[in-house]
Design a protein around this motif. Structure first.
Motif, mmCIF file in Angstrom:
data_model
loop_
_atom_site.group_PDB
_atom_site.id
_atom_site.type_symbol
_atom_site.label_atom_id
_atom_site.label_comp_id
_atom_site.label_asym_id
_atom_site.label_seq_id
_atom_site.Cartn_x
_atom_site.Cartn_y
_atom_site.Cartn_z
ATOM 1 N N UNK A 1 0.847 -1.200 0.000
ATOM 2 C CA UNK A 1 0.000 0.000 0.000
ATOM 3 C C UNK A 1 0.880 1.247 0.000
ATOM 4 N N UNK A 2 0.551 2.204 -0.835
ATOM 5 C CA UNK A 2 1.352 3.416 -0.938
ATOM 6 C C UNK A 2 1.211 4.262 0.318
ATOM 7 N N UNK A 3 2.353 4.724 0.830
ATOM 8 C CA UNK A 3 2.321 5.575 2.007
ATOM 9 C C UNK A 3 1.689 6.906 1.658
ATOM 10 N N UNK A 4 0.864 7.460 2.558
ATOM 11 C CA UNK A 4 0.233 8.750 2.254
ATOM 12 C C UNK A 4 1.252 9.870 2.200
ATOM 13 N N UNK A 5 0.913 10.920 1.499
ATOM 14 C CA UNK A 5 1.732 12.127 1.446
ATOM 15 C C UNK A 5 1.304 13.027 2.600
ATOM 16 N N UNK A 6 2.257 13.360 3.469
ATOM 17 C CA UNK A 6 1.962 14.172 4.645
ATOM 18 C C UNK A 6 2.327 15.631 4.385
ATOM 19 N N UNK A 7 1.343 16.506 4.538
ATOM 20 C CA UNK A 7 1.523 17.935 4.318
ATOM 21 C C UNK A 7 1.202 18.664 5.614
ATOM 22 N N UNK A 8 2.174 19.410 6.148
ATOM 23 C CA UNK A 8 1.973 20.190 7.370
ATOM 24 C C UNK A 8 1.850 21.659 6.987
ATOM 25 N N UNK A 9 0.812 22.311 7.508
ATOM 26 C CA UNK A 9 0.598 23.730 7.259
ATOM 27 C C UNK A 9 0.944 24.494 8.524
ATOM 28 N N UNK A 10 1.951 25.363 8.424
ATOM 29 C CA UNK A 10 2.412 26.118 9.584
ATOM 30 C C UNK A 10 2.390 27.605 9.266
ATOM 31 N N UNK A 11 2.869 28.396 10.215
ATOM 32 C CA UNK A 11 2.874 29.847 10.046
ATOM 33 C C UNK A 11 2.439 30.515 11.330
ATOM 34 N N UNK A 12 2.699 31.804 11.436
ATOM 35 C CA UNK A 12 2.322 32.502 12.670
ATOM 36 C C UNK A 12 0.810 32.632 12.764
ATOM 37 N N UNK A 13 0.340 32.870 13.985
ATOM 38 C CA UNK A 13 -1.098 32.973 14.194
ATOM 39 C C UNK A 13 -1.727 34.089 13.378
ATOM 40 N N UNK A 14 -2.922 33.841 12.889
ATOM 41 C CA UNK A 14 -3.656 34.856 12.146
ATOM 42 C C UNK A 14 -3.366 34.918 10.668
ATOM 43 N N UNK A 15 -2.561 33.978 10.152
ATOM 44 C CA UNK A 15 -2.233 34.020 8.726
ATOM 45 C C UNK A 15 -3.194 33.192 7.875
#
Length: 250
Positions: A1-15
């Motif tokens: 089974x193909x491993x999922x692509x992990x995407x993390x969304x970061x940034x300072x608060x309020x963006x």
């Protein structure tokens, strides 16, 4: 089974991390990249509101003693964790949502963080994408709560201070071992005049009155019109991510 692509969304608060996460999840599902595991890793959990789903339990509400003393007869710890995780999942069309939430009482986040680590490792099989709406810092990457993501998206407003903050987040992510070719910038509420700096730009999300209207009305952001500028930009971003993840699997 193909491993999922992990995407993390970061940034300072309020963006606008949560808004972007919700629109991206919606766009991936619409594009057929399902199922998606959405992880609200911010203790101030509100991704479910942006998506328009209800949550009944968060990892923060799970008490440690339940995983040491209250395991039902005939069930081991791993089985019980899997059972509780499944209960905590909010299931929707094309995706599941897991919320971090705040720990009960005055305790630290150590136990919920440990649960999140186990949870992602246990549940991610079968998902095509794991989209993580992260808190403002890099805590989850630093602690290893979230395995080194395939892609880190740093959101910024178009102002100079926001761009400097995005640069500091990128430097911190690199210091934690994430290679630069996995880090991209999203300029949110863009006015087409923002300099992107030296972090590769993957998307500009334009200012969109429909987002403000949804916020004022308290309605899910994924309910904005199909032709809204931010939705169209999120669909293009989803396409870029699908291509990037496919390239990294080759």
């Amino acid at each position: 089974m193909t491993r999922p692509c992990t995407v993390v969304i970061s940034g300072k608060g309020g963006t606008g991390k949560t808004t972007i996460a919700a629109l991206l999840i919606d766009a991936l599902v619409a594009a057929g990249e399902r199922p998606v595991l959405a992880v609200d890793a911010d203790p101030n959990a509100n991704l479910h509101e942006a998506l328009g789903v209800s949550i009944t339990e968060t990892l923060g509400s799970m008490r440690e003693e339940a995983f040491t003393r209250s395991i039902p007869p005939g069930m081991d710890r791993t089985g019980y964790i899997r059972y509780r995780f499944q209960r905590a999942l909010a299931e929707a069309e094309g995706y599941d949502l897991l919320a971090m939430g705040r720990p009960e009482g005055s305790g630290c986040y150590c136990f919920p963080n440990a649960l999140l680590t186990e949870c992602i490792g246990t549940l991610e099989r079968g998902y095509r994408f794991v989209i993580v709406d992260s808190e403002a810092g890099m805590e989850h990457i630093a602690r290893g709560t979230i395995r080194s993501p395939d892609i880190l998206l740093i959101t910024s407003d178009p102002g100079a201070r926001g761009m400097r903050t995005a640069g500091r987040i990128r430097d911190l992510a690199e210091a934690l071992g994430l290679s630069r070719d996995r880090i991209y910038l999203i300029v949110n509420r863009d006015r087409n005049d923002a300099a992107a700096g030296d972090t590769p730009l993957i998307a500009r999300i334009p200012e969109d009155p429909a987002i403000g209207a949804a916020d004022l009305a308290g309605t899910p952001v994924v309910g904005i019109p199909e032709d809204s500028p931010s939705r169209v930009a999120a669909q293009a971003l989803a396409g870029r991510l699908v291509g990037e993840c496919a390239r990294r699997r080759e």
